[in-house]
Enzyme design. Structure first.
Site, mmCIF file in Angstrom:
data_model
loop_
_atom_site.group_PDB
_atom_site.id
_atom_site.type_symbol
_atom_site.label_atom_id
_atom_site.label_comp_id
_atom_site.label_asym_id
_atom_site.label_seq_id
_atom_site.Cartn_x
_atom_site.Cartn_y
_atom_site.Cartn_z
ATOM 1 N N VAL A 20 -12.186 0.053 6.866
ATOM 2 C CA VAL A 20 -11.090 1.156 6.724
ATOM 3 C C VAL A 20 -11.744 2.227 5.962
ATOM 4 C CG1 VAL A 20 -8.769 1.774 6.426
ATOM 5 C CG2 VAL A 20 -9.256 -0.494 7.543
ATOM 6 N N LYS A 111 -0.631 -4.619 4.006
ATOM 7 C CA LYS A 111 0.555 -5.142 4.360
ATOM 8 C C LYS A 111 1.044 -6.318 3.438
ATOM 9 C CE LYS A 111 -3.048 -6.967 7.162
ATOM 10 N NZ LYS A 111 -3.615 -6.540 7.826
ATOM 11 N N GLU A 135 1.909 3.763 5.880
ATOM 12 C CA GLU A 135 1.682 3.721 7.619
ATOM 13 C C GLU A 135 0.635 2.497 7.951
ATOM 14 O OE1 GLU A 135 3.680 6.273 9.868
ATOM 15 O OE2 GLU A 135 3.202 4.033 10.616
ATOM 16 N N GLY A 140 -1.532 -0.690 12.590
ATOM 17 C CA GLY A 140 -2.879 0.174 12.584
ATOM 18 C C GLY A 140 -2.733 1.510 12.851
ATOM 19 N N ILE A 142 -0.556 2.913 15.265
ATOM 20 C CA ILE A 142 0.586 3.257 15.663
ATOM 21 C C ILE A 142 1.625 3.668 14.525
ATOM 22 C CG2 ILE A 142 2.759 2.502 17.035
ATOM 23 C CD1 ILE A 142 0.998 0.004 18.088
ATOM 24 N N LYS A 211 4.009 -7.845 8.102
ATOM 25 C CA LYS A 211 4.512 -6.393 8.838
ATOM 26 C C LYS A 211 5.940 -6.440 9.333
ATOM 27 C CE LYS A 211 -0.240 -6.328 10.579
ATOM 28 N NZ LYS A 211 -1.330 -6.791 11.634
HETATM 29 N N1 HSE Z 1 -5.810 -9.210 11.678
HETATM 30 C C1 HSE Z 1 -4.912 -8.065 11.948
HETATM 31 C C2 HSE Z 1 -4.787 -8.315 13.564
HETATM 32 C C3 HSE Z 1 -5.456 -6.964 11.564
HETATM 33 O O1 HSE Z 1 -5.461 -8.987 14.168
HETATM 34 O O2 HSE Z 1 -3.917 -7.400 13.796
HETATM 35 C C4 HSE Z 1 -4.355 -5.734 11.288
HETATM 36 O O3 HSE Z 1 -3.713 -6.169 10.375
#
Ligand code: HSE
Length: 443
Positions: A20, A111, A135, A140, A142, A211
């Site tokens: 990232v 998160k 965000e 990700g 969105i 999340k």
């Molecule tokens: N391991 C997470 C996924 C990555 O598969 O969505 C993003 O949080």
């Protein structure tokens, strides 16, 4: 924080420069001109903390910006915005606190940290006139955080649900399409590098639960504890479940759900595999994609589908936060202050299991002998669970077993769980019975 509204240059520090972080570096550089015009400041990444300097150099980052000591960035008076992209709880927690105490804005994709320590961190940010943007922590690329606290701010949310983990969605999609069991697809997902180092985060619903806690806070103003949520993963599913689900017009998805009963002021939140009607848009969010449905009382349903992980989508959200952070720096709105939970949030209660009503699917593997089905039906009846449909498949294992798949009419969550427990204790039941919820759209 410096309240001077003139910032010809904003200095940014990155803590963590893996997938990232490198995306933020690359995309900020590629779109710098437009972004700088938009925010009215020059955006400079002036310091980057990373464990392995050589890796960052190989990725094209100038060596003179790199350090192995994140504390240097947190204490650097010339840096106004810090992007915490290292993940995990410590040392990210201590570094974030210190950054706030030094009056800096922190942008995060973490998160787990926001979920576990959001309440405390928001407070420290407020006390120090700092700010916290997150965000990239949910779904990700969105922009669901901004959508909830800006675009849909006028709404009260009776139901938010969706797919918040791409890895488990990839596995479920392939199980459905190829008629395979969980294990061989998991092996593939591992080879593709999709599965987190701690596999439980993806496979047991924990990443999606982190999340969900963040979304529930944004929508309802309460930090829910993971222990107050029903969290289940995808390991227990097999190809029979997909076959039966498909025959009945369902798909199987790992659904994160937050439901608010405004009349009784109760909230439920959970992450679990669901049989979900093929009529739902979210049922068609496949592969590594994420999707979120938000039902607001004014706007109605809004569905967002996109990439929930990966370098470019996640860095898109981090850069969006950097732009908002620059505005906050210049005296614009602060994320930790603009959020005002709706008025009923003060007495909001988490629903107890005997108040949660749903329909369920059960798969029971049992000895194939006279009277077995009758005894299973008796257990359901004793727990006030009424059978709606029934299927039986003989196993090929020559042990004289059969799998019985049934769906139920409405029952309480407590009664369904008690049913599973009782079924598991029966001597002719040869495997842990599987219970899958049938997704219920709140009208
Ligand atoms: N391991 C997470 C996924 C990555 O598969 O969505 C993003 O949080």
């Amino acid at each position: 924080m410096n309240n001077n509204k003139e910032f010809p240059t904003v200095n940014i520090g990155l803590i963590g420069c893996g997938v990232v972080g490198q995306g933020v570096w690359k995309n900020l550089d590629a779109y710098r001109e437009g972004l700088e015009k938009r925010v009215g400041s020059s955006l400079q990444i002036t310091r980057i903390a990373i464990r392995d300097i050589d890796k960052a150099v190989q990725a094209g980052i100038p060596k003179e910006l790199l350090t192995t000591k994140p504390e240097e960035i947190v204490d650097d008076a010339s840096i106004q915005i810090i992007c915490e992209l290292m993940g995990g709880i410590e040392p990210a927690l201590s570094l974030t606190k210190k950054a706030f105490q030094n009056g800096k804005i922190v942008v995060t994709a973490n998160k787990a940290l926001v979920c576990d320590h959001g309440s405390e961190l928001f407070e420290i940010a407020r006390q120090n006139d700092a700010d916290y943007f997150y965000e990239a922590s949910v779904a990700g690329g969105i922009p669901i955080i901004k959508t909830l606290h800006e675009g849909l701010v006028a709404n009260r949310f009776k139901q938010i649900f969706g797919i918040l983990n791409g890895t488990s969605n990839y596995i479920l999609t392939r199980m459905e399409r190829e008629g395979l069991d969980f294990q061989p697809i998991l092996e593939d997902a591992r080879k593709l590098g999709y599965v987190e180092y701690d596999e439980s985060l993806d496979l047991d619903g924990i990443d999606a639960a982190h999340k969900t806690v963040i979304l529930a806070f944004l929508a309802h103003g309460q930090w829910i504890q993971l222990s107050d949520m029903r969290i289940e993963g995808i390991r227990k599913l097999n190809k029979l479940d997909f076959e039966i689900a498909s025959n009945m017009g369902f798909k199987i998805k790992l659904i994160a759900e937050i439901t608010r009963d405004f009349r009784n002021n109760q909230l439920t939140a959970g992450v679990f595999p669901c049989l979900i009607s093929q009529k739902e848009k979210i049922a068609h969010v496949d592969e590594v994609f994420n999707g979120i449905s938000v039902s607001g009382d004014i706007a109605g349903e809004t569905v967002m589908i996109g990439r929930g992980a990966g370098q470019n989508p996640t860095s898109s959200s981090v850069i969006s936060d950097i732009c908002d952070a620059v505005q906050a720096l210049k005296g614009g709105p602060k994320l930790t202050e603009i959020f005002t939970p709706c008025e009923e949030s003060a007495d909001l209660k988490i629903s107890s299991l005997d108040k949660i009503i749903g329909k369920f699917y059960f798969r029971i593997k049992a000895t194939d002998a006279p009277g077995v089905l009758a005894k299973i039906a008796e257990v359901l009846a004793n727990n006030e669970v009424s059978i709606a449909t029934l299927n039986q498949k003989e196993s090929n294992d020559k042990n004289g077993t059969a799998s019985i798949m049934l769906t139920t009419h409405k029952a309480t969550e407590q009664n369904a769980l008690d049913t599973v427990k009782k079924l598991a204790s029966l001597e002719f039941v040869v495997e842990e019975p599987v219970m899958i919820r049938i997704f219920n759209r709140v009208k």
